[in-house]
Design a protein around this motif. Structure first.
Motif, short mmCIF file in Angstrom:
data_model
loop_
_atom_site.label_atom_id
_atom_site.label_comp_id
_atom_site.label_asym_id
_atom_site.label_seq_id
_atom_site.Cartn_x
_atom_site.Cartn_y
_atom_site.Cartn_z
N ILE A 1 -42.30 64.87 -64.57
CA ILE A 1 -42.67 64.31 -65.86
C ILE A 1 -41.71 63.18 -66.21
O ILE A 1 -40.49 63.37 -66.24
CB ILE A 1 -42.64 65.38 -66.96
N ILE A 2 -42.26 61.99 -66.50
CA ILE A 2 -41.45 60.80 -66.73
C ILE A 2 -41.79 60.17 -68.08
O ILE A 2 -42.90 59.67 -68.27
CB ILE A 2 -41.69 59.73 -65.63
N PRO A 3 -40.86 60.15 -69.04
CA PRO A 3 -41.09 59.36 -70.25
C PRO A 3 -41.08 57.87 -69.91
O PRO A 3 -40.23 57.41 -69.15
CB PRO A 3 -39.93 59.73 -71.17
N TYR A 4 -42.02 57.13 -70.47
CA TYR A 4 -42.24 55.72 -70.13
C TYR A 4 -42.50 54.99 -71.44
O TYR A 4 -43.61 55.02 -71.98
CB TYR A 4 -43.44 55.64 -69.20
N VAL A 5 -41.46 54.35 -71.98
CA VAL A 5 -41.52 53.79 -73.33
C VAL A 5 -41.74 52.28 -73.25
O VAL A 5 -40.96 51.56 -72.62
CB VAL A 5 -40.23 54.10 -74.11
N VAL A 6 -42.81 51.81 -73.90
CA VAL A 6 -43.12 50.39 -73.98
C VAL A 6 -42.61 49.87 -75.33
O VAL A 6 -43.01 50.38 -76.38
CB VAL A 6 -44.63 50.14 -73.85
N LEU A 7 -41.71 48.89 -75.28
CA LEU A 7 -41.13 48.31 -76.50
C LEU A 7 -41.97 47.12 -76.92
O LEU A 7 -42.09 46.14 -76.17
CB LEU A 7 -39.69 47.89 -76.23
N ARG A 8 -42.55 47.20 -78.10
CA ARG A 8 -43.46 46.16 -78.57
C ARG A 8 -42.98 45.63 -79.92
O ARG A 8 -42.58 46.40 -80.80
CB ARG A 8 -44.88 46.71 -78.71
N ALA A 9 -43.00 44.31 -80.05
CA ALA A 9 -42.67 43.67 -81.33
C ALA A 9 -43.79 42.68 -81.64
O ALA A 9 -43.88 41.61 -81.02
CB ALA A 9 -41.33 42.95 -81.26
N GLY A 10 -44.66 43.05 -82.54
CA GLY A 10 -45.81 42.20 -82.85
C GLY A 10 -46.72 42.05 -81.65
O GLY A 10 -47.21 43.04 -81.10
N GLU B 1 -29.40 54.82 -72.97
CA GLU B 1 -28.64 54.40 -71.79
C GLU B 1 -29.09 53.04 -71.26
O GLU B 1 -28.28 52.25 -70.79
CB GLU B 1 -28.79 55.44 -70.66
N GLU B 2 -30.38 52.76 -71.35
CA GLU B 2 -30.92 51.59 -70.66
C GLU B 2 -31.00 50.35 -71.54
O GLU B 2 -30.88 49.23 -71.02
CB GLU B 2 -32.30 51.92 -70.09
N VAL B 3 -31.23 50.52 -72.84
CA VAL B 3 -31.39 49.35 -73.70
C VAL B 3 -30.66 49.54 -75.02
O VAL B 3 -30.45 50.66 -75.48
CB VAL B 3 -32.89 49.05 -73.98
N ASP B 4 -30.31 48.40 -75.62
CA ASP B 4 -29.73 48.36 -76.96
C ASP B 4 -30.79 47.79 -77.89
O ASP B 4 -31.12 46.60 -77.80
CB ASP B 4 -28.47 47.50 -76.97
N ILE B 5 -31.35 48.63 -78.74
CA ILE B 5 -32.40 48.22 -79.67
C ILE B 5 -31.75 47.90 -81.00
O ILE B 5 -31.19 48.78 -81.66
CB ILE B 5 -33.46 49.33 -79.81
N GLN B 6 -31.82 46.65 -81.38
CA GLN B 6 -31.07 46.16 -82.55
C GLN B 6 -31.99 46.01 -83.76
O GLN B 6 -32.28 44.90 -84.21
CB GLN B 6 -30.41 44.83 -82.19
N GLY B 7 -32.47 47.12 -84.25
CA GLY B 7 -33.33 47.08 -85.42
C GLY B 7 -34.21 48.31 -85.48
O GLY B 7 -34.31 49.08 -84.52
N PRO B 8 -34.87 48.51 -86.62
CA PRO B 8 -35.72 49.69 -86.80
C PRO B 8 -37.04 49.57 -86.07
O PRO B 8 -37.47 48.48 -85.67
CB PRO B 8 -35.93 49.74 -88.32
N GLY B 9 -37.70 50.71 -85.90
CA GLY B 9 -39.01 50.74 -85.27
C GLY B 9 -39.64 52.11 -85.41
O GLY B 9 -39.02 53.05 -85.90
N VAL B 10 -40.88 52.21 -84.97
CA VAL B 10 -41.63 53.47 -85.03
C VAL B 10 -42.07 53.83 -83.62
O VAL B 10 -42.72 53.03 -82.93
CB VAL B 10 -42.86 53.34 -85.95
N LEU B 11 -41.72 55.05 -83.19
CA LEU B 11 -42.03 55.52 -81.84
C LEU B 11 -43.19 56.50 -81.91
O LEU B 11 -43.18 57.43 -82.71
CB LEU B 11 -40.79 56.21 -81.25
N ARG B 12 -44.21 56.28 -81.04
CA ARG B 12 -45.36 57.18 -81.05
C ARG B 12 -45.85 57.42 -79.63
O ARG B 12 -45.71 56.56 -78.75
CB ARG B 12 -46.49 56.61 -81.91
#
Length: 203
Positions: free
Chosen positions: A60-69, A122-133
């Motif tokens: 099982i692999i979590p796979y997160v897509v970071l989207r901004a607009g 560990e992999e990225v520095d996210i510099q701001g708020p967001g919503v994860l779903r």
């Protein structure tokens, strides 16, 4: 995440996946699958070296897509990324295996969620708020890598496209307009191709 020779990772029986309904590609009904697959009686931790070529188990692999607009975060997998068979491929997904160290004696969704959030940190520095779903699942039995993994896709909708890589394995990273992904689809790993198709369909 870099691989370790003694790493023990979360797996579920492929037979349980079959019982729920095996599919090829992207499936939106992630909640139903995860509710069953991540039951403690269906989960186990096995040495990664023993399960990388065993299609009777799904890692099982979590796979997160970071989207901004209308843009998404993309990168090229480098040598420090754990899955050597994917090196030099472009990717949309940030994540990795659920390690036994994440579980602290637990098997189930809590261990999975802890691993997903650790991998992100560990992999990225996210510099701001967001919503994860949770967006859905990805299965690709057409390749040796895909046949032993099951991707859990999350969309992280960020207020601003301010993300930097923490690991050298995330090379050539940055945000790309979703509208431009179709032309470069062949440069991406298969899981990301499925995500591209889904994002373009939504758009």
């Amino acid at each position: 995440m870099s691989a370790s020779s003694n790493e023990r990772v979360l797996v579920v029986p492929a037979a349980e996946f079959d019982r729920l309904g095996r599919f090829q590609g992207f499936h939106v009904d992630g909640d139903r699958y995860l509710a069953a697959l991540l039951r403690p009686e269906n989960t186990a931790f096995r040495p990664r070296s023993e399960v990388e070529d065993d299609p009777s188990l799904k890692q099982i692999i979590p796979y997160v897509v970071l989207r901004a607009g209308d843009e998404v975060f993309c990168y090229t997998r480098g040598g420090s990324q754990g899955e050597a068979r994917l090196h030099r491929k472009r990717s949309l997904g940030v994540g990795g295996h659920v390690d036994e160290a994440d579980a602290e004696g637990r098997c189930g969704f809590e261990a999975y969620d802890t691993a997903m959030r650790r991998e992100l940190a560990e992999e990225v520095d996210i510099q701001g708020p967001g919503v994860l779903r949770l967006a859905g699942l990805i299965n690709d039995d057409s390749t040796p890598v895909g046949s032993v993994h099951l991707g859990v896709v999350h969309i992280y909708d960020l207020d601003r496209p301010l993300v930097t890589a923490r690991e050298l394995g995330l090379a050539d990273c940055g945000f790309t307009p979703i509208a431009e992904l179709s032309a470069a689809r062949g440069d991406f790993e298969t899981w990301s191709q499925f995500c591209i198709d889904e994002l373009l369909r939504q758009a």
